[in-house]
Design an enzyme around this catalytic site. Sequence first.
Site, PDB file in Angstrom:
ATOM      1  N   PRO A 484       0.963  -1.511  -0.461  1.00 25.26           N
ATOM      2  CA  PRO A 484       0.321   0.256  -0.059  1.00 25.26           C
ATOM      3  C   PRO A 484       1.012   0.939  -0.026  1.00 25.26           C
ATOM      4  O   PRO A 484       1.841   1.032   0.718  1.00 25.26           O
ATOM      5  CB  PRO A 484      -0.902  -0.124   1.733  1.00 25.26           C
ATOM      6  CG  PRO A 484      -0.050  -0.845   2.109  1.00 25.26           C
ATOM      7  CD  PRO A 484       0.705  -1.562   1.553  1.00 25.26           C
ATOM      8  N   HIS A 485       0.263   2.585  -0.429  1.00 22.74           N
ATOM      9  CA  HIS A 485       0.535   3.457  -0.293  1.00 22.74           C
ATOM     10  C   HIS A 485       1.091   4.143   0.935  1.00 22.74           C
ATOM     11  O   HIS A 485      -0.375   4.765   1.402  1.00 22.74           O
ATOM     12  CB  HIS A 485      -0.111   4.652  -1.619  1.00 22.74           C
ATOM     13  CG  HIS A 485       1.563   5.594  -1.654  1.00 22.74           C
ATOM     14  ND1 HIS A 485       1.543   6.210  -2.236  1.00 22.74           N
ATOM     15  CD2 HIS A 485       0.615   7.141  -0.928  1.00 22.74           C
ATOM     16  CE1 HIS A 485       2.450   7.411  -1.661  1.00 22.74           C
ATOM     17  NE2 HIS A 485       1.902   7.998  -1.110  1.00 22.74           N
ATOM     18  N   ASP A 486       1.944   3.971   1.302  1.00 17.32           N
ATOM     19  CA  ASP A 486       1.876   3.711   3.303  1.00 17.32           C
ATOM     20  C   ASP A 486       3.184   4.513   3.537  1.00 17.32           C
ATOM     21  O   ASP A 486       3.777   3.242   3.593  1.00 17.32           O
ATOM     22  CB  ASP A 486       0.996   3.035   3.745  1.00 17.32           C
ATOM     23  CG  ASP A 486       1.150   3.583   5.641  1.00 17.32           C
ATOM     24  OD1 ASP A 486       0.533   4.254   6.190  1.00 17.32           O
ATOM     25  OD2 ASP A 486       1.309   2.112   6.189  1.00 17.32           O
ATOM     26  N   ASN A 522      -3.738   2.785  -4.649  1.00 20.02           N
ATOM     27  CA  ASN A 522      -3.157   2.060  -3.968  1.00 20.02           C
ATOM     28  C   ASN A 522      -3.012   2.422  -1.967  1.00 20.02           C
ATOM     29  O   ASN A 522      -2.019   2.442  -1.405  1.00 20.02           O
ATOM     30  CB  ASN A 522      -2.005   1.214  -3.949  1.00 20.02           C
ATOM     31  CG  ASN A 522      -1.894  -0.609  -3.522  1.00 20.02           C
ATOM     32  OD1 ASN A 522      -2.658  -1.001  -3.242  1.00 20.02           O
ATOM     33  ND2 ASN A 522      -0.959  -0.643  -3.207  1.00 20.02           N
TER      34      ASN A 522
END
Length: 541
Positions: A484-486, A522
């Site tokens: 994920p974009h995290d 994402n």
Amino acid sequence: MLLLWLTACGAGPSGDTYPVRLNSVGFLPAKAKIATIIQPCSQFEVKRLADDSTVFSGKVTGPFHQKDVNQNAWLADFSAFADTGSYYLEVPGVGRSVAFRISDDIFRFPYKTAMRAFYLWRCGTAVEGDFNGNHYAHAACHLDDAYGDYTGQKGVIRNGTGGWHDAGDYGKYTVNAGITLGTLFLAWEQFRPALENVKLNLPETAPGFPEYLEELKWETDWLLKMPYPDGSGRVSHKLTRTNFAGFIMPEDDKGKRYFTEWSSAATADFAAVMAMAARNFQPYDSVYAKKCLTAAKNSYAFLKEHPEMKPFEQGDFKTGAYKVKSDKSERLWAAAELWETTGEPAYLADFESAVPDIHPPLIDSDWDWGNVKNLALFTYVLSGRNGRNADLLNRVQKAILANADTLVAKGRRDIYGRPLAGRYYWGCNGTVARQAVNLQVANAISPNRAYTNAVVSIADHLLGRNVYDRSYVTGIGFRPPMHPHDRRSAADGIEEPWPGYLVGGGRSATNWQDKQSDYTTNEIAINWQAALVYALAGLVN
């Protein structure tokens, strides 16, 4: 140490897909159970995992062609089978599904993990939790929040610590906090008995509060720091750096952060949420509840004195804008919540007089932080207070039920049960989850099995019954997102991402990609997460 007990369900070898697609976590005994099969077939069998014995069989329906995914599909409906246990679907000539369970508590673990994800988002404090053999943690962060340069206090640090990081970045945004807390408070008001029975294993930061409300109070505490210190009632639009940090842990983000200028949308969202907080926190801390209500009234009074929209302008900032085209829905919501909390006729009059001016349709199927009129109208309809205009109440009730009927029909026509059928954009998975709010409010007005089964279909879709044959929630279900974009997930040195987060989904029917760099499909975000929590909360027993 705080534990995120148990393990993810239904995990399979990386890269596997199955032509038989379903909710890889499982099903409630008395609710709908549907699988989508993307190869020609005529029959299916439900088999017990322990001994491969056939416990149920039936004929499929189809084929149904769906243009956006360019697939033919056959549907296996085994809703009539209600025995608890572990099973899989076998489709002669096609193959089998991943294993799943049927259980009364099947949604407890996904709900708990999704709700605990908010705790793991906390800013201004250290957090930690164990999940699937990994220890997730970060140290206390952003303790210098924040500078007042853009609110008339150049070089002065004012206390803006706490709250939740908003998304895959470390900013904190009032407008998005509004719809997030509004959705979460509504879930508590509708499903409180079930949610009280789910232990979240949170640190005690609000003694005497139920754990669920304890987590919401963490965000509310921060929001109470967002009004201008002059007492005017104006509320800063956000608290961020001027640009995003890199992919580092939050405690390593040392960039200067600022309170931004105010906006009327942020001020109205603040008033609405503080009114909700006041009535929900009242039984546990009447002094704090009064503080919330006073803040709500003060901001609302400012808006009444300044009826013109005050937009937010980015200026030096390149972080999330959360700009609305109109603040009418936010003002409407503030009036509804203040009336529901106080019963004061003036707020009700403001609300009812403003309804004719809202942009049609009366109830939206597709809504998010930029349009919160649904929350306003849902509060109005679900209220137990007297004094509402009977004709308007009837009109809103009919609109809610008609909208729910439309969502049910769209979900049934979609081969993957997706009631946002045919629409895709940044964060659309959050909207799919949020449509559960429309359906559960309709069910509260006029109980209908079709409405709650449509909510089940939403959960099914997000947990594996989709074109990718994958869960959209980190750590949960079959082949969940791994990238994920995290920023935490990228920087912590652990292969598996932080658990329980809903990713945004494709901007077309087939372009979602599990790539860290692809924030457009994402990323994770608190408003989408609140919608997921709400959808699962209504299914918790």
